[in-house]
Design a protein around this motif. Sequence first.
Motif, PDB file in Angstrom:
ATOM      1  N   PRO A 129      -0.139  -0.086   5.822  1.00 28.74           N
ATOM      2  CA  PRO A 129       0.852   0.339   4.822  1.00 28.74           C
ATOM      3  C   PRO A 129       1.643  -0.802   4.198  1.00 28.74           C
ATOM      4  O   PRO A 129       2.002  -0.726   3.016  1.00 28.74           O
ATOM      5  N   ARG A 130       1.915  -1.867   4.967  1.00 35.93           N
ATOM      6  CA  ARG A 130       2.769  -2.939   4.441  1.00 35.93           C
ATOM      7  C   ARG A 130       1.976  -4.045   3.756  1.00 35.93           C
ATOM      8  O   ARG A 130       2.555  -5.020   3.295  1.00 35.93           O
ATOM      9  N   ARG A 131       0.670  -3.900   3.684  1.00 35.25           N
ATOM     10  CA  ARG A 131      -0.159  -4.916   3.033  1.00 35.25           C
ATOM     11  C   ARG A 131       0.044  -4.858   1.525  1.00 35.25           C
ATOM     12  O   ARG A 131       0.066  -3.772   0.920  1.00 35.25           O
ATOM     13  N   GLU A 165      12.475   2.290   3.880  1.00 38.76           N
ATOM     14  CA  GLU A 165      11.179   1.643   4.089  1.00 38.76           C
ATOM     15  C   GLU A 165      10.476   2.180   5.336  1.00 38.76           C
ATOM     16  O   GLU A 165       9.252   2.376   5.341  1.00 38.76           O
ATOM     17  N   ARG A 166      11.237   2.431   6.392  1.00 46.29           N
ATOM     18  CA  ARG A 166      10.624   2.901   7.637  1.00 46.29           C
ATOM     19  C   ARG A 166       9.990   4.275   7.430  1.00 46.29           C
ATOM     20  O   ARG A 166       8.858   4.511   7.862  1.00 46.29           O
ATOM     21  N   ALA A 167      10.708   5.179   6.773  1.00 48.82           N
ATOM     22  CA  ALA A 167      10.158   6.513   6.519  1.00 48.82           C
ATOM     23  C   ALA A 167       8.962   6.447   5.561  1.00 48.82           C
ATOM     24  O   ALA A 167       7.979   7.181   5.721  1.00 48.82           O
ATOM     25  N   ALA A 175       3.114   6.945   4.845  1.00 40.80           N
ATOM     26  CA  ALA A 175       1.848   6.332   4.424  1.00 40.80           C
ATOM     27  C   ALA A 175       0.882   6.215   5.604  1.00 40.80           C
ATOM     28  O   ALA A 175      -0.317   6.496   5.468  1.00 40.80           O
ATOM     29  N   ARG A 176       1.399   5.814   6.759  1.00 42.96           N
ATOM     30  CA  ARG A 176       0.537   5.642   7.929  1.00 42.96           C
ATOM     31  C   ARG A 176      -0.072   6.980   8.357  1.00 42.96           C
ATOM     32  O   ARG A 176      -1.247   7.049   8.730  1.00 42.96           O
ATOM     33  N   GLU A 177       0.741   8.053   8.299  1.00 46.21           N
ATOM     34  CA  GLU A 177       0.219   9.369   8.676  1.00 46.21           C
ATOM     35  C   GLU A 177      -0.929   9.780   7.764  1.00 46.21           C
ATOM     36  O   GLU A 177      -1.962  10.300   8.214  1.00 46.21           O
ATOM     37  N   LEU A 178      -0.775   9.555   6.456  1.00 47.52           N
ATOM     38  CA  LEU A 178      -1.827   9.897   5.500  1.00 47.52           C
ATOM     39  C   LEU A 178      -3.054   9.026   5.707  1.00 47.52           C
ATOM     40  O   LEU A 178      -4.190   9.524   5.714  1.00 47.52           O
ATOM     41  N   VAL A 229       0.840  -1.194   0.000  1.00 46.43           N
ATOM     42  CA  VAL A 229       0.000   0.000   0.000  1.00 46.43           C
ATOM     43  C   VAL A 229       0.883   1.254   0.000  1.00 46.43           C
ATOM     44  O   VAL A 229       0.681   2.179  -0.797  1.00 46.43           O
ATOM     45  N   ALA A 230       1.869   1.297   0.900  1.00 51.34           N
ATOM     46  CA  ALA A 230       2.746   2.467   0.998  1.00 51.34           C
ATOM     47  C   ALA A 230       3.514   2.699  -0.294  1.00 51.34           C
ATOM     48  O   ALA A 230       3.662   3.842  -0.759  1.00 51.34           O
ATOM     49  N   GLN A 231       4.031   1.644  -0.892  1.00 54.06           N
ATOM     50  CA  GLN A 231       4.802   1.773  -2.127  1.00 54.06           C
ATOM     51  C   GLN A 231       3.939   2.295  -3.270  1.00 54.06           C
ATOM     52  O   GLN A 231       4.384   3.085  -4.094  1.00 54.06           O
TER      53      GLN A 231
END
Length: 541
Positions: free
Chosen positions: A147-149, A127-129, A134-137, A109-111
């Motif tokens: 985010p990592r799904r 990756e952490r940043a 992504a999590r903040e958005l 999802v984040a990518q």
Amino acid sequence: MESGHSDVTGNGEPPPLLQVRGVAKSFPGVRALQEMRLDLRHGEVLALVGENGAGKSTLMKLLSGIHAPDAGEFLMDGEPVRIEGPRHAQRLGISIIHQEFNLMPDLTVAQNIFIGREPRRGPLLDERALDARARELIERLELPLEPRRRVGTLTVAQQQMVEIAKALSYDARVLIMDEPTAALNDGEVRVLHELIRRFTTGGGPDGRGTGVIYISHRMEELKAVADRITVIRDGRYVETLAAADTPMREVISRMVGRELDGGAGPQGVREDRETALTVTGLSTKDLLRDVSLELKRGEILGLAGLMGAGRTELARALVGADPVTSGTVALDGREVRIGNPADAARHGIGYLSEDRKNFGLLLEQDVATNIGIGSMKQRFQRAGFVKAREMRARSEEFIDKLRIRTPSAGQTVKHLSGGNQQKVVIAKWLLKDCDVLIFDEPTRGIDVGAKEEIHRLLDELAAQGKSVIVISSELPEVLRMSHRIVVMCEGRVTGELSADEATQEAVMHYATLRPAPAGTGGADPAQPPAPEDGTSQEMVR
């Protein structure tokens, strides 16, 4: 109700977020837009409606920088802007979510949200940043996403949310949504509408609310989500209406330029009609279990059910697209073996797939070729040569009959609107002159005017003695078109209703009725409930 547009006024009101003024666009042989105008206010949802070919897609491509206008201008907050390409449109704060998602299923999802803009630590991806951004958005938008799904494991509704997050990650001030609910069920539509309301009223990047241009053929949802409705017809602006105060029939009449009668629908087929198709005990490895049904001559049989019921799987099994493990298919009382769709066509069974682009069209070929391809060997070939003039002439007959909007039979199909592409597929099977026709979502993505035309066309086919099976995700459409309805649940037939018996409540009862174990004779015995108001209007495959 409004019939004009508002510029900056003397009372200190801010100008609209986005204005389209006198925009025109032509392509070879086609004048797509003429003197087009549109106003989008801060924090509002503006529905844009019109028949297929009215110019909606062209206008959106101009706004997103895919094409440049031939004339006219765009203004943002009252200031003229020149949109020089898709990336420039994004920098201006204009993002578009297309009906067909532009996601990479093997990425997270984040990518997907930050593709091409990933934070890096030196030459390496951070990756952490990335996940943190992504999590903040995602949390700000209150989306049920991780985010990592991996995106390929998400539902269609969740993928839609990823597209929204990606668009808003560009600090979008204008978000264009093209048929955002086409593949969503009622519950998912409500969630999407709530999400839209949050980011339009919650303040955009400039604190004044993101504006949404919302394109949909599902007229019943416009009152739920839109503030105003702009109608366009034949490439021209018609009127802008207040959604809350305007009956949908009034909107539709402005779209098509005439009143629609809606039609009373079929009232049943005489019992003495001959049986054209008999399916007995049909099963497949993955889903279908002991499916039996009959289809009479001159009958429109509706297939209804919820997601995963097996309607499309049954259609594919009937035409040999999916292998069957047991059961028989008979035409006019004679058992036939169908190993693939070509066999089905030779036996006089035509199948219009719900996925027209992958299974119904040759996108790089012209309209005439697409209409004639199914009848090429029988009608338009002699000694290895194609009778192109004759094929074009027959194709033009169907272009006129179905009101396919194309500059000519020589137009490349990929350049037609979605609804007109659908009509080309229908024309192909009408020219083939099959006795049994299976239409899977024949009006998906088609505007209300064209939808009425297709309803009338199916009625005409039945009156001519053709036998038709219709699969539709819209329950009112199934009720409107069908002489009889077969309802499925979890791969089995759970109920059958005549036109007189069929109500939304009765169909929904059987669509949610747990099938009895295979070999016990059908569904658990139960009677459909008495009709009540408020039943869901939408059935989803």
